[in-house]
Motif scaffolding. Structure first.
Motif, mmCIF file in Angstrom:
data_model
loop_
_atom_site.group_PDB
_atom_site.id
_atom_site.type_symbol
_atom_site.label_atom_id
_atom_site.label_comp_id
_atom_site.label_asym_id
_atom_site.label_seq_id
_atom_site.Cartn_x
_atom_site.Cartn_y
_atom_site.Cartn_z
ATOM 1 N N MET A 1 -17.178 -9.853 -50.823
ATOM 2 C CA MET A 1 -17.776 -10.436 -49.610
ATOM 3 C C MET A 1 -17.249 -9.719 -48.386
ATOM 4 O O MET A 1 -16.037 -9.583 -48.215
ATOM 5 C CB MET A 1 -17.450 -11.924 -49.527
ATOM 6 N N LYS A 2 -18.150 -9.250 -47.551
ATOM 7 C CA LYS A 2 -17.753 -8.522 -46.366
ATOM 8 C C LYS A 2 -17.962 -9.375 -45.122
ATOM 9 O O LYS A 2 -18.932 -10.093 -44.987
ATOM 10 C CB LYS A 2 -18.572 -7.238 -46.239
ATOM 11 N N THR A 3 -17.006 -9.280 -44.203
ATOM 12 C CA THR A 3 -17.160 -9.924 -42.910
ATOM 13 C C THR A 3 -16.624 -8.964 -41.870
ATOM 14 O O THR A 3 -16.308 -7.817 -42.178
ATOM 15 C CB THR A 3 -16.436 -11.283 -42.859
ATOM 16 N N VAL A 16 -18.764 -17.400 -49.253
ATOM 17 C CA VAL A 16 -19.839 -16.878 -50.092
ATOM 18 C C VAL A 16 -20.808 -16.108 -49.193
ATOM 19 O O VAL A 16 -21.004 -16.468 -48.023
ATOM 20 C CB VAL A 16 -20.575 -18.014 -50.839
ATOM 21 N N CYS A 17 -21.369 -15.032 -49.730
ATOM 22 C CA CYS A 17 -22.335 -14.233 -48.987
ATOM 23 C C CYS A 17 -23.564 -14.056 -49.861
ATOM 24 O O CYS A 17 -23.465 -13.552 -50.990
ATOM 25 C CB CYS A 17 -21.731 -12.874 -48.636
ATOM 26 N N TYR A 27 -28.862 -16.235 -54.246
ATOM 27 C CA TYR A 27 -28.056 -15.398 -55.136
ATOM 28 C C TYR A 27 -27.001 -14.659 -54.324
ATOM 29 O O TYR A 27 -27.313 -14.039 -53.293
ATOM 30 C CB TYR A 27 -28.952 -14.395 -55.875
ATOM 31 N N ASP A 28 -25.751 -14.705 -54.806
ATOM 32 C CA ASP A 28 -24.665 -14.042 -54.081
ATOM 33 C C ASP A 28 -24.550 -12.579 -54.491
ATOM 34 O O ASP A 28 -25.379 -12.050 -55.246
ATOM 35 C CB ASP A 28 -23.347 -14.797 -54.271
ATOM 36 N N GLU A 29 -23.507 -11.927 -54.005
ATOM 37 C CA GLU A 29 -23.319 -10.496 -54.237
ATOM 38 C C GLU A 29 -23.172 -10.142 -55.710
ATOM 39 O O GLU A 29 -23.440 -9.017 -56.123
ATOM 40 C CB GLU A 29 -22.087 -10.013 -53.482
ATOM 41 N N ASN A 33 -26.368 -17.590 -59.141
ATOM 42 C CA ASN A 33 -27.374 -18.411 -58.466
ATOM 43 C C ASN A 33 -26.777 -19.719 -57.965
ATOM 44 O O ASN A 33 -25.914 -20.318 -58.607
ATOM 45 C CB ASN A 33 -28.544 -18.700 -59.406
ATOM 46 N N TYR A 34 -27.229 -20.148 -56.804
ATOM 47 C CA TYR A 34 -26.799 -21.396 -56.164
ATOM 48 C C TYR A 34 -28.041 -22.206 -55.816
ATOM 49 O O TYR A 34 -29.026 -21.662 -55.293
ATOM 50 C CB TYR A 34 -26.027 -21.111 -54.874
ATOM 51 N N LEU A 35 -27.979 -23.497 -56.073
ATOM 52 C CA LEU A 35 -29.089 -24.379 -55.733
ATOM 53 C C LEU A 35 -28.957 -24.786 -54.268
ATOM 54 O O LEU A 35 -27.965 -25.415 -53.869
ATOM 55 C CB LEU A 35 -29.078 -25.616 -56.630
ATOM 56 N N ASP A 36 -29.928 -24.421 -53.466
ATOM 57 C CA ASP A 36 -29.883 -24.663 -52.029
ATOM 58 C C ASP A 36 -30.510 -26.010 -51.706
ATOM 59 O O ASP A 36 -31.732 -26.170 -51.718
ATOM 60 C CB ASP A 36 -30.631 -23.542 -51.303
#
Length: 393
Positions: A1-3, A16-17, A27-29, A33-36
């Motif tokens: 994860m970049k910031t 999370v990104c 979907y992250d890097e 999968n994440y349920l929004d």
């Protein structure tokens, strides 16, 4: 994860990104999968990367993105016609955000007062309300925490308890009051639903006093409650209405609609915007309304939303720490008897995205395209988290 250390420290971001999305999934890097269940805070009501909306945006970007409001904008005129058709209002001003839409409403109220030679106009607003973070909308907001550090605030707002029409009526003798600004349901305030007849009572009070009734439908509008606009549940018509969030399904767009009483208050030179209502944003808005109609999402949200609410109420009925489970359409609040902000991180670990507002209320704003299996997953995960959390003492 970049910031980046060069971003202003204005958000307590979760670790999370997201790289992509489809429907109710993000979907992250790493491809997880994440349920929004918050839809970008009631923005992506039709889910992520909706094919019809995506294709519309791509096609419009190849043709024309921006010209400015110095010229006629075909898509802007078309979107205005669509919004007038579903709202029964008369005129529309397009902008870029909900805060800007509310700024427009506030300026309409001020100009309305000016026309009546009222030098110190007042707008009645509600406790626990949220109308934006610009200086005027922050001043209208009923949350001292978000106002702290930004004094002096804009004057001219009178605050009363939400859901209490008599408290509004009590200001009838004040000759400086020119408008009432209210959310049909308070989202940031904790998914607070007023008593039945509340909006109708305010409408009558405004009519008797010659005030403008101004509704902030930024979170509740465009189908979120099972009607195009939440005030339609009470069969009333506002004088001014602000919209944003779901209107562009992720593309920034806001709108301030005015009925007959307020339609011609603003004149050339009174208000404006550089980006507002550009061809790209309005094309997205047109696609959103088309998809909503074509797939009958208004009826779907009304029916399915009630089913989801009933299931949550049933599943949590035996938990004494749950003070209330309330909602309308796909706007649901689960209020606990204790602070529960840590549930957001716990849900993230289970790859479900939720939100906590007012410190103790879980706010759920699912995408209308959420499948039955995804709905089951959301209910089971949230109920499990709430029961585990409250059993810890």
């Amino acid at each position: 994860m970049k910031t980046s250390p060069h971003l202003m420290n204005t958000y307590a971001r979760l670790p999370v990104c997201f790289k992509s999305g489809k429907g109710a999934w993000l979907y992250d890097e790493n491809g997880q999968n994440y349920l929004d269940a918050i839809s970008g805070i009631a923005v992506c009501s039709l889910g992520h990367a909706h094919p019809e909306i995506t294709e519309t945006i791509c096609a419009q970007s190849r043709e024309l993105i921006h010209t400015s409001n110095l010229y006629c904008i075909e898509k802007q005129a078309a979107l205005a016609e669509e919004l007038i058709d579903i709202s029964g209002m008369e005129k529309v001003f397009f902008c870029n955000s909900g805060a800007e839409a509310n700024e427009t409403a506030i300026k309409i109220a001020r100009k309305y007062a000016y026309q009546q030679q009222i030098a110190t106009p007042k707008i009645i607003v509600m406790e626990n309300s949220f109308h934006g973070r610009t200086l005027a909308t922050l001043s209208a907001t009923g949350n001292k925490k978000v106002q702290e550090g930004f004094a002096p605030l804009v004057e001219g707002f009178v605050r009363v308890p939400f859901g209490d029409a008599d408290a509004v009526e009590a200001h009838s003798g004040d000759q400086d009051v020119v408008a009432v600004l209210v959310e049909p349901i308070q989202g940031e305030g904790g998914v607070n639903i007023p008593p039945k007849g509340y909006l109708k009572a305010i409408r009558a009070i405004c009519d008797r006093n010659g005030w403008l009734m101004m509704l902030d439908e930024i979170q509740t509008g465009i189908g979120r409650t099972g009607k195009w606009f939440a005030h339609q549940h009470e069969d009333i018509q506002p004088d001014v209405m602000s919209l944003a969030k779901a209107l562009g399904n992720g593309l920034p767009i806001g709108a301030c609609l005015a009925g007959q009483k307020a339609a011609n208050i603003l004149e050339p030179g009174n208000h404006g915007t550089t980006f507002g209502g550009n061809p790209l944003a309005c094309a997205a808005g047109l696609a959103v309304l088309k998809v909503m109609r074509t797939h009958n999402f208004i009826e779907h949200v009304a029916d399915k939303g009630q089913e989801i609410l009933t299931r949550f109420q049933s599943a949590l009925s035996d938990n004494p720490a749950v003070k209330d489970v309330r909602g309308l359409g796909y706007m649901i609040g689960i209020e606990l008897d204790r602070p529960c902000a840590e549930l957001v991180a716990q849900a993230l670990e289970k790859r479900v995205l939720i939100n906590v507002t007012q410190g103790n209320t879980i706010r759920l704003l699912p995408a209308f395209v959420m499948s039955n299996d995804q709905t089951d997953q959301l209910i089971e995960t949230v109920v499990e988290l709430v029961n585990q959390f409250t059993q810890q003492g």
